[in-house]
Scaffold this motif. Structure first.
Motif, mmCIF file in Angstrom:
data_model
loop_
_atom_site.group_PDB
_atom_site.id
_atom_site.type_symbol
_atom_site.label_atom_id
_atom_site.label_comp_id
_atom_site.label_asym_id
_atom_site.label_seq_id
_atom_site.Cartn_x
_atom_site.Cartn_y
_atom_site.Cartn_z
ATOM 1 N N LEU A 100 -58.255 -43.241 59.654
ATOM 2 C CA LEU A 100 -59.155 -43.609 58.558
ATOM 3 C C LEU A 100 -58.385 -44.031 57.309
ATOM 4 O O LEU A 100 -58.956 -44.656 56.416
ATOM 5 N N LEU A 101 -57.104 -43.697 57.249
ATOM 6 C CA LEU A 101 -56.269 -44.078 56.109
ATOM 7 C C LEU A 101 -55.598 -45.419 56.390
ATOM 8 O O LEU A 101 -55.256 -45.709 57.539
ATOM 9 N N PRO A 102 -55.363 -46.223 55.359
ATOM 10 C CA PRO A 102 -54.708 -47.518 55.582
ATOM 11 C C PRO A 102 -53.310 -47.387 56.192
ATOM 12 O O PRO A 102 -52.831 -48.302 56.837
#
Length: 71
Positions: A34-36
């Motif tokens: 979910l994190l870049p």
């Protein structure tokens, strides 16, 4: 303690070569996708990709209050 202090200093000056030299070549970094900068990153190349993505998205500094020597 000296190794940890040196590693934090290398990260602070964005010395990727020094940071990677401290890691096992088989390092695996797992972050939520979910994190870049998330995903599963394998080996030194994967760690470099992880840190490149991380530092492209956030600007952070670590303030060490104390390090505790362990045996």
């Amino acid at each position: 303690v000296d190794v940890v202090r040196a590693l934090y200093a290398a990260f602070a000056r964005r010395d990727a070569a020094a940071v990677l030299a401290a890691f096992d070549p088989a390092i695996e970094i797992c972050q939520t996708p979910l994190l870049p900068w998330g995903g599963i990153h394998h080996g030194h190349a994967g760690a470099r990709t992880f840190f490149d993505r991380l530092t492209a998205h956030i600007e952070s500094r670590v303030a060490i209050e104390r390090l505790i020597e362990a045996s």
